[in-house]
Scaffold this active site. Sequence first.
Site, PDB file in Angstrom:
ATOM      1  N   ARG A 226       0.857  -1.176   0.000  1.00  0.00           N
ATOM      2  CA  ARG A 226       0.000   0.000   0.000  1.00  0.00           C
ATOM      3  C   ARG A 226       0.898   1.233   0.000  1.00  0.00           C
ATOM      4  NH1 ARG A 226      -3.651  -2.437  -1.578  1.00  0.00           N
ATOM      5  NH2 ARG A 226      -5.673  -2.881  -0.625  1.00  0.00           N
ATOM      6  N   GLU A 255      -3.829   7.887  -5.157  1.00  0.00           N
ATOM      7  CA  GLU A 255      -4.104   7.182  -6.412  1.00  0.00           C
ATOM      8  C   GLU A 255      -5.378   7.732  -7.041  1.00  0.00           C
ATOM      9  OE1 GLU A 255      -4.139   2.981  -5.598  1.00  0.00           O
ATOM     10  OE2 GLU A 255      -2.145   3.022  -4.742  1.00  0.00           O
ATOM     11  N   HIS A 274      -1.680   0.556  -9.953  1.00  0.00           N
ATOM     12  CA  HIS A 274      -2.322  -0.337  -8.975  1.00  0.00           C
ATOM     13  C   HIS A 274      -3.029  -1.504  -9.683  1.00  0.00           C
ATOM     14  CE1 HIS A 274      -4.087  -0.622  -4.662  1.00  0.00           C
ATOM     15  NE2 HIS A 274      -3.953  -1.813  -5.190  1.00  0.00           N
TER      16      HIS A 274
HETATM   17  P1  NAD Z   1      -1.637 -11.575   4.096  1.00  0.00           P
HETATM   18  O1  NAD Z   1      -2.491 -11.200   5.243  1.00  0.00           O
HETATM   19  O2  NAD Z   1      -1.656 -12.972   3.587  1.00  0.00           O
HETATM   20  O3  NAD Z   1      -0.099 -11.222   4.443  1.00  0.00           O
HETATM   21  C1  NAD Z   1       0.342 -10.096   5.152  1.00  0.00           C
HETATM   22  C2  NAD Z   1       1.533 -10.506   5.997  1.00  0.00           C
HETATM   23  O4  NAD Z   1       2.155  -9.352   6.565  1.00  0.00           O
HETATM   24  C3  NAD Z   1       1.145 -11.421   7.161  1.00  0.00           C
HETATM   25  O5  NAD Z   1       1.994 -12.539   7.185  1.00  0.00           O
HETATM   26  C4  NAD Z   1       1.361 -10.546   8.388  1.00  0.00           C
HETATM   27  O6  NAD Z   1       1.727 -11.272   9.525  1.00  0.00           O
HETATM   28  C5  NAD Z   1       2.497  -9.660   7.902  1.00  0.00           C
HETATM   29  N1  NAD Z   1       2.665  -8.429   8.681  1.00  0.00           N
HETATM   30  C6  NAD Z   1       1.732  -7.601   9.168  1.00  0.00           C
HETATM   31  N2  NAD Z   1       2.296  -6.581   9.833  1.00  0.00           N
HETATM   32  C7  NAD Z   1       3.632  -6.759   9.747  1.00  0.00           C
HETATM   33  C8  NAD Z   1       4.760  -6.038  10.227  1.00  0.00           C
HETATM   34  N3  NAD Z   1       4.608  -4.922  10.940  1.00  0.00           N
HETATM   35  N4  NAD Z   1       5.986  -6.519   9.941  1.00  0.00           N
HETATM   36  C9  NAD Z   1       6.157  -7.653   9.228  1.00  0.00           C
HETATM   37  N5  NAD Z   1       5.121  -8.382   8.758  1.00  0.00           N
HETATM   38  C10 NAD Z   1       3.889  -7.942   9.011  1.00  0.00           C
HETATM   39  O7  NAD Z   1      -2.020 -10.566   2.936  1.00  0.00           O
HETATM   40  P2  NAD Z   1      -1.589 -10.616   1.397  1.00  0.00           P
HETATM   41  O8  NAD Z   1      -2.689 -11.181   0.583  1.00  0.00           O
HETATM   42  O9  NAD Z   1      -0.231 -11.186   1.284  1.00  0.00           O
HETATM   43  O10 NAD Z   1      -1.566  -9.050   1.075  1.00  0.00           O
HETATM   44  C11 NAD Z   1      -0.669  -8.185   1.767  1.00  0.00           C
HETATM   45  C12 NAD Z   1      -1.031  -6.738   1.472  1.00  0.00           C
HETATM   46  O11 NAD Z   1      -0.798  -6.480   0.099  1.00  0.00           O
HETATM   47  C13 NAD Z   1      -2.523  -6.436   1.669  1.00  0.00           C
HETATM   48  O12 NAD Z   1      -2.796  -6.057   3.009  1.00  0.00           O
HETATM   49  C14 NAD Z   1      -2.771  -5.306   0.707  1.00  0.00           C
HETATM   50  O13 NAD Z   1      -2.628  -4.058   1.335  1.00  0.00           O
HETATM   51  C15 NAD Z   1      -1.685  -5.470  -0.351  1.00  0.00           C
HETATM   52  N6  NAD Z   1      -2.257  -5.900  -1.637  1.00  0.00           N
HETATM   53  C16 NAD Z   1      -1.932  -5.187  -2.746  1.00  0.00           C
HETATM   54  C17 NAD Z   1      -2.464  -5.559  -3.977  1.00  0.00           C
HETATM   55  C18 NAD Z   1      -2.106  -4.793  -5.222  1.00  0.00           C
HETATM   56  O14 NAD Z   1      -2.907  -4.760  -6.147  1.00  0.00           O
HETATM   57  N7  NAD Z   1      -0.937  -4.219  -5.299  1.00  0.00           N
HETATM   58  C19 NAD Z   1      -3.338  -6.650  -4.075  1.00  0.00           C
HETATM   59  C20 NAD Z   1      -3.617  -7.378  -2.922  1.00  0.00           C
HETATM   60  C21 NAD Z   1      -3.067  -6.992  -1.713  1.00  0.00           C
END
Ligand code: NAD
Length: 308
Positions: A226, A255, A274
């Site tokens: 994000r 965005e 995005h």
């Molecule tokens: P997920 O919940 O499977 O993984 C997130 C991981 O981050 C988890 O393992 C969590 O424990 C870890 N985490 C949280 N806080 C942390 C910290 N302070 N330090 C280290 N690790 C930490 O989610 P995901 O599906 O892998 O998605 C992750 C993020 O990616 C979403 O929250 C979203 O914001 C973003 N995303 C972006 C797009 C895009 O189009 N670019 C699409 C989907 C998701």
Amino acid sequence: HELEQLYVHESVENVIPPAAFVEAFDDLPIPAELVGDGREYDSTDAVATYVPRPEYLDAGWVHCIRAGYDEFDTDAYEREGVPLTNSSGIHGSTVSEVALNCMLSLARLGHRYRDHQKEREWWEPPYERPFTLENERVCVVGLGTIGEATATRCDALGMEVVGVRRSDEPVPGVSEIFSPDRLHDAIEDARFVVLTVPHTPATDDMLSDAEFAAMREDAYVINVARGPVVDEDALVEALEADAIAGAGLDVFETEPLPEESPLWGFDDVIVFPHKGSATNRYHLDIAELVAENVERYRSGEDLKNRVA
Ligand code: NAD
């Protein structure tokens, strides 16, 4: 656990074709209907939506079609006892491929050749500039669905993969895991720092002046998480000062990225609009998740991906 209706809010059009999404629910035991704002909900309704709305707190269950649900007031959902679910778990290959696309391009220069192709120019980069991902070190920050998928792919390319994660449980392909308080140790030797964490108070501005100073001058930042996880002003300053070499960015503080943003102008910054999760079957992947939760809700089982 009565559920009589699934409402699909028109805001889903931000990422998927609404009609095709509704159609994907043809086999559901309850009807699905596309709706706009200004409707009232009750506890027999489920809502699938991109944006939050206060009236959803009257529904029986709300599904955010995004993985990042940071715009939803999770405290309010907990207070009202309305389960909120998100769409994480389905973005492993889609978003990690965008991260890999940026990394491969920054190493092999596809983006630079394409710039010159517009001028029909056979451009030769400086000898020192191209490199292989093989043997380079990548630090994946946040080892969830997307982070793990990124780590596996980087490992397959022969990279040295380290990661940042709150638990020290091993992850396939990751040779060393750092806790979040050792972020600087984790990133200082990395050629690529890939951000795959959710945006939370703990990850806000996770990369800022001090982190860019700690990173190698030939390092690249890849942000597919994000926008606010990176301090964008600090990133621009670091790029202008050659404190780091470049970036691959799918997400931004604002965005669409404003026309006046300096980020558009760097040769070695790749701007994706995005589109990390954009594929031609994204609506089916989300629908499958929602359909599974409809079954679970109706049979009184715990919902998958419950975040509040
Ligand atoms: P997920 O919940 O499977 O993984 C997130 C991981 O981050 C988890 O393992 C969590 O424990 C870890 N985490 C949280 N806080 C942390 C910290 N302070 N330090 C280290 N690790 C930490 O989610 P995901 O599906 O892998 O998605 C992750 C993020 O990616 C979403 O929250 C979203 O914001 C973003 N995303 C972006 C797009 C895009 O189009 N670019 C699409 C989907 C998701």
